[in-house]
Enzyme design. Sequence first.
Site, short mmCIF file in Angstrom:
data_model
loop_
_atom_site.label_atom_id
_atom_site.label_comp_id
_atom_site.label_asym_id
_atom_site.label_seq_id
_atom_site.Cartn_x
_atom_site.Cartn_y
_atom_site.Cartn_z
N HIS A 65 64.19 -4.45 -44.62
CA HIS A 65 64.47 -3.71 -45.85
C HIS A 65 65.89 -3.98 -46.31
CE1 HIS A 65 65.75 -1.14 -42.50
NE2 HIS A 65 66.69 -0.67 -43.30
N CYS A 215 72.05 4.83 -41.52
CA CYS A 215 72.00 3.39 -41.27
C CYS A 215 72.62 2.67 -42.48
CB CYS A 215 70.57 2.91 -41.02
SG CYS A 215 69.47 3.01 -42.44
#
Length: 696
Positions: A65, A215
């Site tokens: 991603h 993240c």
Amino acid sequence: MSELITAELVDLDLSAETKDAAARSLAERMAASGRVTDLEGFLADVAAREAQMPTGLDGGIGIPHCRSTHVTEPTLAFGRSASGIDFGAPDGPADLIFLIAAPAGGDADHLSILSTLARHLMDGEFTGALRSATEPSRAASLIRGDAPEAAEAGAADATGAEEAGAGEAAEEPTTAAAEATPPAAEPPTPAAAPTPPEAAAQPAAPFRIVAITSCPTGIAHTYMAAESLEKAGTAAGVEVFVETQGSAGFKRLDPQLVADADGVIFAHDVEVRDKERFAGKPIVDVGVKAGINRPAELIAEVRQKAARGEVSAPARPTAPMDKGAGATDSYATRLRKWLMTGVSYMVPFVAAGGLLIALAFAIGGYTINKAPSVADHFVWTEATSWAALLFQIGGVAFGFLVPVLAGFIAYGMADRPGLVPGFVGGAIALTINAGFLGGLIAGLIAGAVVMAIQRVTIPPVLRGIMPVVVIPLISSVIVGFLMFLVVGKPIAALQKGLTDWLSGLSGANAIILGAILGLMMCFDLGGPLNKVAYAFAVGGLANPNEGSLKVMAAVMAAGMVPPLAMALATTVRGRLFTKAERENGKAAWVLGASFITEGAIPFAAADPLRVIPSAMAGGAVTGALSMAFGCTLRAPHGGIFVVPLIGQPLLYLLAIAIGTCVSTALVILLKGLRGASAGSPADTPASDASGVTVAA
């Protein structure tokens, strides 16, 4: 709003053998549907994210991603591999591949859906249903959550996705993993003794953990780690409250919840925001994948740390009048924080530039500013050439003051989108001679313009280019127009008036100004008023003249007085102070000499009604004397270590010494009067407790 995933974005027979090939195969489907504008650019962004940390997860899942300017709207493509593809997971290849694409300025609604999906990936029934799906449309329906099996697999009710969208879209809400205690007592830790019958009858409150997950992209791992920790907490009979600092923003955990927590878990790969909230508690600090793969171990570890009494360093004490700022701040408080954000980023440029220029004058004399460019003329063996080099480097550093001030005021208001128009406005302020005041106004205008643009509803096709093209372009034009043609000239005139006023300061006016600045520096010891006085002095260095250099000298001298006075008082009348305060007094000598006013905060926090008025009186005397003596200072910081760069250095030190003695005498007098009526603090248990608390 388009669907996050459609049947065309599903490949149930993914034939790719490597993770790069898998990403390309799924990305081609996104490009074919018009959701990716530049295939190669997008794949480069995916690869860059993958290089930061492998995206394989236990359980046969791969989630490549990224956020990319080549994505028009948040999109998900799903592939199922029969042979498995290595995405770096500890337990082997992944057969379920989710390629998640988000625009660089992705909208919160879609990003919250992605976060919900990330949570569902931790559910075995959900992934099992995807492995058994026979039609692409069925898989897409499961992922979207509009099939009954998906709702069951995700263990969510019919409104689960809507709640996630409403809460996480604006700012991810705090979630509790377990509200109920176990039937008897909570399970003991490995070292715990058997639970006595009385505890079984009246179980103690469950162990409470607060956690942060984050993240680099804030799309998947952030929310998966949160889900994993919550489930592990439920299994262990522990309350887990998670703050997800993801792409959809974040909502700070309730301060009372943090205060009551027994332990803290950081599962993160980017810096935890507002980390100081958790100081003084047992903390387990790991990467975000550890939060996904071994949450039970992390929970056990933080409980063991709490049992052993292992805690992190305590937060730096704050002055009483500087506490309590939160999410419900008034506009005045928010304005102060925006301005102080700009000042805090500007100060290092002032420090470097000011010290270099001061050193240049000390080495080469006050005519060094007329030296030719060292790029054209530099003699290695001549001191004047080195002085010219220092002066010119310092001048370049000073040239950034106003743009940095404006840029980071806008940043404080509108985050990163505010940087470009803020810097542009600050540079224009220099161009039109609007100076420090122009930088302040330019930063506020830039932040306000960006915030206004962000409120406009934008077509999905433009969302990907908003933060890198549209917002910088439009906001820069608006800020430039206002600064050049509307507000710039009046601000420049005001700046000139202020500069002329400082240049003409003399006699009683200068002494009064010095006393006022001294009072401000010592009132809240590093708080808002202190920062306002310091910012006023530093701003004058952007256009230095005799008056502004006197102001800078007075401000630094006054700021040194409170910690020096507390240090002296603990030395000459130690019995009036607790043991912890006497220890703090030793450090206060160095802090005061270094112009760190905050060194007096432990004393003010313990006894504000006696310490603060005493500090203010000494600061006012020192500020007034510094101005009366005509002391000047080109360096914005440094304390006694920059005395050689001070004009009238002996008189300057005398002013500091007199102010320190005044503050010391007053605090001893006031504490002595209290001691006569209530006993010495060093001998009373209540005072001892207070002192220990401050020290902790």
